[in-house]
Design a protein around this motif. Structure first.
Motif, PDB file in Angstrom:
ATOM      1  N   TRP A 197     -14.952  -3.599  -7.096  1.00 57.07           N
ATOM      2  CA  TRP A 197     -13.711  -4.345  -6.980  1.00 57.07           C
ATOM      3  C   TRP A 197     -13.305  -4.391  -5.523  1.00 57.07           C
ATOM      4  O   TRP A 197     -13.382  -3.393  -4.806  1.00 57.07           O
ATOM      5  N   LEU A 198     -12.865  -5.579  -5.069  1.00 57.75           N
ATOM      6  CA  LEU A 198     -12.382  -5.756  -3.701  1.00 57.75           C
ATOM      7  C   LEU A 198     -10.951  -6.274  -3.745  1.00 57.75           C
ATOM      8  O   LEU A 198     -10.592  -7.098  -4.593  1.00 57.75           O
ATOM      9  N   ILE A 199     -10.148  -5.827  -2.814  1.00 58.66           N
ATOM     10  CA  ILE A 199      -8.770  -6.290  -2.704  1.00 58.66           C
ATOM     11  C   ILE A 199      -8.788  -7.677  -2.069  1.00 58.66           C
ATOM     12  O   ILE A 199      -9.378  -7.867  -1.001  1.00 58.66           O
ATOM     13  N   THR A 200      -8.141  -8.641  -2.718  1.00 52.16           N
ATOM     14  CA  THR A 200      -8.045  -9.994  -2.163  1.00 52.16           C
ATOM     15  C   THR A 200      -6.670 -10.252  -1.552  1.00 52.16           C
ATOM     16  O   THR A 200      -6.541 -11.071  -0.647  1.00 52.16           O
ATOM     17  N   GLU A 201      -5.668  -9.558  -2.077  1.00 51.87           N
ATOM     18  CA  GLU A 201      -4.315  -9.704  -1.548  1.00 51.87           C
ATOM     19  C   GLU A 201      -3.580  -8.388  -1.752  1.00 51.87           C
ATOM     20  O   GLU A 201      -3.659  -7.785  -2.820  1.00 51.87           O
ATOM     21  N   LEU A 202      -2.869  -7.955  -0.715  1.00 50.55           N
ATOM     22  CA  LEU A 202      -2.063  -6.746  -0.802  1.00 50.55           C
ATOM     23  C   LEU A 202      -0.698  -7.044  -0.202  1.00 50.55           C
ATOM     24  O   LEU A 202      -0.595  -7.557   0.913  1.00 50.55           O
ATOM     25  N   VAL A 203       0.337  -6.750  -0.973  1.00 48.28           N
ATOM     26  CA  VAL A 203       1.711  -6.891  -0.504  1.00 48.28           C
ATOM     27  C   VAL A 203       2.312  -5.491  -0.472  1.00 48.28           C
ATOM     28  O   VAL A 203       2.309  -4.783  -1.481  1.00 48.28           O
ATOM     29  N   ILE A 204       2.797  -5.103   0.705  1.00 50.04           N
ATOM     30  CA  ILE A 204       3.432  -3.810   0.889  1.00 50.04           C
ATOM     31  C   ILE A 204       4.912  -4.076   1.145  1.00 50.04           C
ATOM     32  O   ILE A 204       5.254  -4.844   2.057  1.00 50.04           O
ATOM     33  N   GLU A 205       5.761  -3.458   0.327  1.00 51.57           N
ATOM     34  CA  GLU A 205       7.209  -3.629   0.477  1.00 51.57           C
ATOM     35  C   GLU A 205       7.838  -2.278   0.817  1.00 51.57           C
ATOM     36  O   GLU A 205       7.839  -1.367  -0.016  1.00 51.57           O
ATOM     37  N   HIS A 206       8.343  -2.169   2.041  1.00 51.59           N
ATOM     38  CA  HIS A 206       8.980  -0.929   2.498  1.00 51.59           C
ATOM     39  C   HIS A 206      10.433  -0.877   2.041  1.00 51.59           C
ATOM     40  O   HIS A 206      11.142  -1.893   2.078  1.00 51.59           O
ATOM     41  N   ASP A 207      10.887   0.315   1.645  1.00 59.82           N
ATOM     42  CA  ASP A 207      12.281   0.527   1.276  1.00 59.82           C
ATOM     43  C   ASP A 207      13.178   0.680   2.501  1.00 59.82           C
ATOM     44  O   ASP A 207      14.373   0.406   2.423  1.00 59.82           O
ATOM     45  N   LEU A 208      12.616   1.163   3.590  1.00 62.39           N
ATOM     46  CA  LEU A 208      13.393   1.452   4.797  1.00 62.39           C
ATOM     47  C   LEU A 208      13.095   0.399   5.873  1.00 62.39           C
ATOM     48  O   LEU A 208      11.991  -0.149   5.892  1.00 62.39           O
TER      49      LEU A 208
END
Length: 176
Positions: free
Chosen positions: A158-169
């Motif tokens: 499996w390969l990552i095609t899209e990654l969304v990182i949402e920071h709280d700070l």
């Protein structure tokens, strides 16, 4: 684990083909690559044209902080865009409470994250005092938020095609 090792492991163990086992393993490698600031290991987890978008969620609309395109660019950002560890210091990226969905060769991973900084105390030249016991230093949480990814099965991995990182700070990214 290299791509060849993953392929050999998957071929030898039919249970290893279970995407609900393999997808979390991708992210176990992801957090270790981030902790080690290892661009090659990180880029190997992404499809060639993958994207990473990093946001600050704040109280209103998410604010886009950075967008990266391409596995090599994503890998390079781990080495260039993350602070090096100080002497006696380390980071631990953790992913918690994952939700995994799979439809054929498409997968999704959604988890909370916390990043901890660990900083050890230097051993005194005269040795630890007689009252010292256990680990000497501090562990402090420094980041939290959500990581949401889309993945594609590429033959045996499996390969990552899209990654969304949402920071709280709020998050400061130095100008380049």
């Amino acid at each position: 684990m290299t791509a060849a090792q993953i392929s050999a492991h998957t071929a030898a163990d039919p249970a290893a083909q279970d995407p609900y086992r393999l997808i979390p393993e991708v992210f176990a490698h992801y957090v270790r690559a981030a902790d080690h600031r290892d661009p090659q290991r990180m880029s190997a987890l992404f499809a060639p044209e993958a994207t990473v978008r990093i946001y600050y969620r704040g109280a209103g609309e998410p604010e886009l902080l950075a967008e990266l395109t391409g596995a090599a660019t994503i890998g390079a950002a781990v080495a260039a865009g993350m602070a090096p560890h100080p002497p006696l210091g380390w980071s631990h990226h953790t992913l918690l409470n994952p939700i995994i969905t799979v439809e054929g060769d498409q997968g999704a991973f959604d988890a909370q994250f916390i990043v901890y900084n660990a900083h050890g105390l230097a051993r005194p030249a005269e040795g630890w005092p007689p009252t010292a016991f256990g680990a000497q230093g501090t562990i402090v949480p420094i980041e939290s938020g959500y990581a949401r990814a889309q993945l594609q099965r590429d033959r045996t991995r499996w390969l990552i095609t899209e990654l969304v990182i949402e920071h709280d700070l709020p998050y400061a990214i130095p100008a380049s």
